[in-house]
Every structure is written in structure tokens, then in C-alpha cells.
Design a protein around this motif. Structure first.
Motif, PDB file in Angstrom:
ATOM      1  N   MET A  43     -32.590  24.283   9.877  1.00 38.16           N
ATOM      2  CA  MET A  43     -32.508  23.328  10.958  1.00 38.16           C
ATOM      3  C   MET A  43     -33.119  21.998  10.504  1.00 38.16           C
ATOM      4  N   ARG A  44     -32.416  20.931  10.798  1.00 37.47           N
ATOM      5  CA  ARG A  44     -32.894  19.596  10.465  1.00 37.47           C
ATOM      6  C   ARG A  44     -33.141  18.808  11.739  1.00 37.47           C
ATOM      7  N   GLN A  45     -33.958  17.776  11.621  1.00 38.62           N
ATOM      8  CA  GLN A  45     -34.218  16.915  12.762  1.00 38.62           C
ATOM      9  C   GLN A  45     -33.391  15.639  12.644  1.00 38.62           C
ATOM     10  N   TYR A  46     -32.847  15.209  13.769  1.00 40.54           N
ATOM     11  CA  TYR A  46     -32.010  14.024  13.842  1.00 40.54           C
ATOM     12  C   TYR A  46     -32.440  13.184  15.039  1.00 40.54           C
ATOM     13  N   ASN A  47     -32.121  11.900  14.961  1.00 36.01           N
ATOM     14  CA  ASN A  47     -32.240  11.014  16.111  1.00 36.01           C
ATOM     15  C   ASN A  47     -30.820  10.593  16.463  1.00 36.01           C
ATOM     16  N   GLY A  48     -30.448  10.785  17.710  1.00 33.54           N
ATOM     17  CA  GLY A  48     -29.114  10.411  18.171  1.00 33.54           C
ATOM     18  C   GLY A  48     -29.217   9.340  19.234  1.00 33.54           C
ATOM     19  N   VAL A  49     -28.379   8.320  19.127  1.00 32.55           N
ATOM     20  CA  VAL A  49     -28.328   7.259  20.117  1.00 32.55           C
ATOM     21  C   VAL A  49     -26.948   7.295  20.760  1.00 32.55           C
ATOM     22  N   PHE A  50     -26.930   7.369  22.085  1.00 35.92           N
ATOM     23  CA  PHE A  50     -25.689   7.430  22.846  1.00 35.92           C
ATOM     24  C   PHE A  50     -25.585   6.202  23.728  1.00 35.92           C
ATOM     25  N   ILE A  51     -24.392   5.650  23.846  1.00 45.08           N
ATOM     26  CA  ILE A  51     -24.114   4.570  24.783  1.00 45.08           C
ATOM     27  C   ILE A  51     -23.150   5.127  25.822  1.00 45.08           C
ATOM     28  N   PHE A  52     -23.634   5.196  27.056  1.00 51.28           N
ATOM     29  CA  PHE A  52     -22.854   5.720  28.165  1.00 51.28           C
ATOM     30  C   PHE A  52     -22.241   4.571  28.961  1.00 51.28           C
ATOM     31  N   GLN A  53     -21.166   4.879  29.688  1.00 48.91           N
ATOM     32  CA  GLN A  53     -20.618   3.889  30.601  1.00 48.91           C
ATOM     33  C   GLN A  53     -21.653   3.576  31.671  1.00 48.91           C
ATOM     34  N   PRO A  54     -21.791   2.295  32.053  1.00 43.33           N
ATOM     35  CA  PRO A  54     -22.769   1.949  33.080  1.00 43.33           C
ATOM     36  C   PRO A  54     -22.319   2.420  34.457  1.00 43.33           C
ATOM     37  N   GLY A  55     -23.263   2.508  35.359  1.00 44.61           N
ATOM     38  CA  GLY A  55     -22.981   2.983  36.714  1.00 44.61           C
ATOM     39  C   GLY A  55     -23.637   4.335  36.916  1.00 44.61           C
ATOM     40  N   ASP A  56     -24.210   4.534  38.087  1.00 44.91           N
ATOM     41  CA  ASP A  56     -24.990   5.747  38.353  1.00 44.91           C
ATOM     42  C   ASP A  56     -24.185   7.028  38.186  1.00 44.91           C
ATOM     43  N   GLU A  57     -22.979   7.073  38.732  1.00 46.80           N
ATOM     44  CA  GLU A  57     -22.175   8.301  38.661  1.00 46.80           C
ATOM     45  C   GLU A  57     -21.747   8.619  37.237  1.00 46.80           C
ATOM     46  N   LYS A  58     -21.257   7.610  36.522  1.00 45.95           N
ATOM     47  CA  LYS A  58     -20.793   7.826  35.148  1.00 45.95           C
ATOM     48  C   LYS A  58     -21.957   8.141  34.214  1.00 45.95           C
ATOM     49  N   LEU A  59     -23.102   7.489  34.451  1.00 42.30           N
ATOM     50  CA  LEU A  59     -24.281   7.755  33.620  1.00 42.30           C
ATOM     51  C   LEU A  59     -24.778   9.175  33.821  1.00 42.30           C
ATOM     52  N   SER A  60     -24.897   9.609  35.062  1.00 43.88           N
ATOM     53  CA  SER A  60     -25.392  10.973  35.302  1.00 43.88           C
ATOM     54  C   SER A  60     -24.398  12.007  34.799  1.00 43.88           C
ATOM     55  N   ILE A  65     -18.791   8.681  27.431  1.00 48.33           N
ATOM     56  CA  ILE A  65     -19.597   8.257  26.288  1.00 48.33           C
ATOM     57  C   ILE A  65     -18.817   7.207  25.506  1.00 48.33           C
ATOM     58  N   LEU A  66     -19.367   5.999  25.447  1.00 50.66           N
ATOM     59  CA  LEU A  66     -18.690   4.912  24.755  1.00 50.66           C
ATOM     60  C   LEU A  66     -18.842   5.038  23.240  1.00 50.66           C
ATOM     61  N   LYS A  67     -20.059   5.243  22.779  1.00 58.69           N
ATOM     62  CA  LYS A  67     -20.362   5.363  21.346  1.00 58.69           C
ATOM     63  C   LYS A  67     -21.561   6.277  21.165  1.00 58.69           C
ATOM     64  N   PHE A  68     -21.685   6.835  19.951  1.00 58.49           N
ATOM     65  CA  PHE A  68     -22.870   7.613  19.601  1.00 58.49           C
ATOM     66  C   PHE A  68     -23.013   7.626  18.085  1.00 58.49           C
ATOM     67  N   VAL A  69     -24.239   7.842  17.641  1.00 59.02           N
ATOM     68  CA  VAL A  69     -24.511   7.935  16.208  1.00 59.02           C
ATOM     69  C   VAL A  69     -25.748   8.808  16.018  1.00 59.02           C
ATOM     70  N   PHE A  70     -25.772   9.551  14.905  1.00 55.11           N
ATOM     71  CA  PHE A  70     -26.923  10.389  14.569  1.00 55.11           C
ATOM     72  C   PHE A  70     -27.511   9.934  13.240  1.00 55.11           C
ATOM     73  N   PHE A  71     -28.840   9.929  13.173  1.00 56.84           N
ATOM     74  CA  PHE A  71     -29.568   9.603  11.952  1.00 56.84           C
ATOM     75  C   PHE A  71     -30.442  10.791  11.576  1.00 56.84           C
ATOM     76  N   LYS A  72     -30.416  11.178  10.318  1.00 53.03           N
ATOM     77  CA  LYS A  72     -31.271  12.256   9.837  1.00 53.03           C
ATOM     78  C   LYS A  72     -32.702  11.746   9.720  1.00 53.03           C
ATOM     79  N   LYS A  73     -33.638  12.520  10.230  1.00 48.14           N
ATOM     80  CA  LYS A  73     -35.057  12.124  10.193  1.00 48.14           C
ATOM     81  C   LYS A  73     -35.773  12.837   9.053  1.00 48.14           C
ATOM     82  N   GLY A  74     -36.842  12.221   8.584  1.00 49.59           N
ATOM     83  CA  GLY A  74     -37.739  12.898   7.655  1.00 49.59           C
ATOM     84  C   GLY A  74     -37.572  12.556   6.206  1.00 49.59           C
ATOM     85  N   ASP A  75     -36.366  12.594   5.657  1.00 48.21           N
ATOM     86  CA  ASP A  75     -36.177  12.318   4.222  1.00 48.21           C
ATOM     87  C   ASP A  75     -36.142  10.816   3.994  1.00 48.21           C
ATOM     88  N   LYS A  76     -36.909  10.380   3.008  1.00 43.88           N
ATOM     89  CA  LYS A  76     -36.941   8.941   2.690  1.00 43.88           C
ATOM     90  C   LYS A  76     -36.556   8.719   1.270  1.00 43.88           C
TER      91      LYS A  76
END
Length: 94
Positions: free
Chosen positions: A1-18, A83-94
């Protein structure tokens, strides 16, 4: 198992966001991905329009997942219109 950071961009608006947050949480659970931390980054202007949207609500997730499971998750989640966009970054390894 690896650790990742994911950033998601959701459509704005309460209903679409939830709905988008619920979809991501259920897909993480169904895929066996552990959410370590979740951070709400708020609504921001987008640099360019995505799916005819000029604003998006950003959320960051720190997760723990197997790389093969994560690639399958990405294939499933990119078909979701909330979900408009998303991306994952691997954490830990430099």
C-alpha cells in the motif's frame, strides 16, 4: 500500500458538491482505498473552462491504496459528471 494525495475539482453548487463527495467516498470504499485525511479547499475560479464551468470546488484527500486499485479507480471516476478534474500525487518518495 502506498500513500497518495488526491485533489478533486467538483462542480460548484450544494447539490452537485454533496453528490460528488458522496460518489468519491463510496468509490474509495468500494475500491478498498483508505482515506487518511480530507481537506476542503473551497470554491475557486478555474484557469480555463472545464465541462463549461468557470468555477470549481476543490477538495484534497490523503489516501492509502494499492497502485493497481488506484488506476482502476481513476478509470471509474473520470466518467462521473459531478467531478470536473482530479489528479493523484504519490507521497513519500523524493
Amino acid at each position: 500500500m502506498r500513500q497518495y494525495n488526491g485533489v478533486f475539482i467538483f462542480q460548484p453548487g450544494d447539490e452537485k458538491l454533496s453528490a460528488g463527495k458522496q460518489i468519491v467516498a463510496s468509490e474509495f470504499k468500494n475500491s478498498g482505498i483508505n482515506i487518511l485525511k480530507e481537506d476542503d479547499m473551497g470554491t475557486r475560479d478555474l484557469a480555463y473552462s472545464v465541462k463549461m464551468q468557470t468555477k470549481g470546488h476543490n477538495r484534497s484527500y490523503d489516501i492509502e491504496a494499492d497502485p493497481t486499485v488506484l488506476s482502476q479507480f481513476e478509470k471509474t471516476i473520470k466518467l462521473k459528471p459531478e467531478i470536473l478534474k482530479f489528479v493523484f500525487f504519490k507521497k513519500g518518495d523524493k
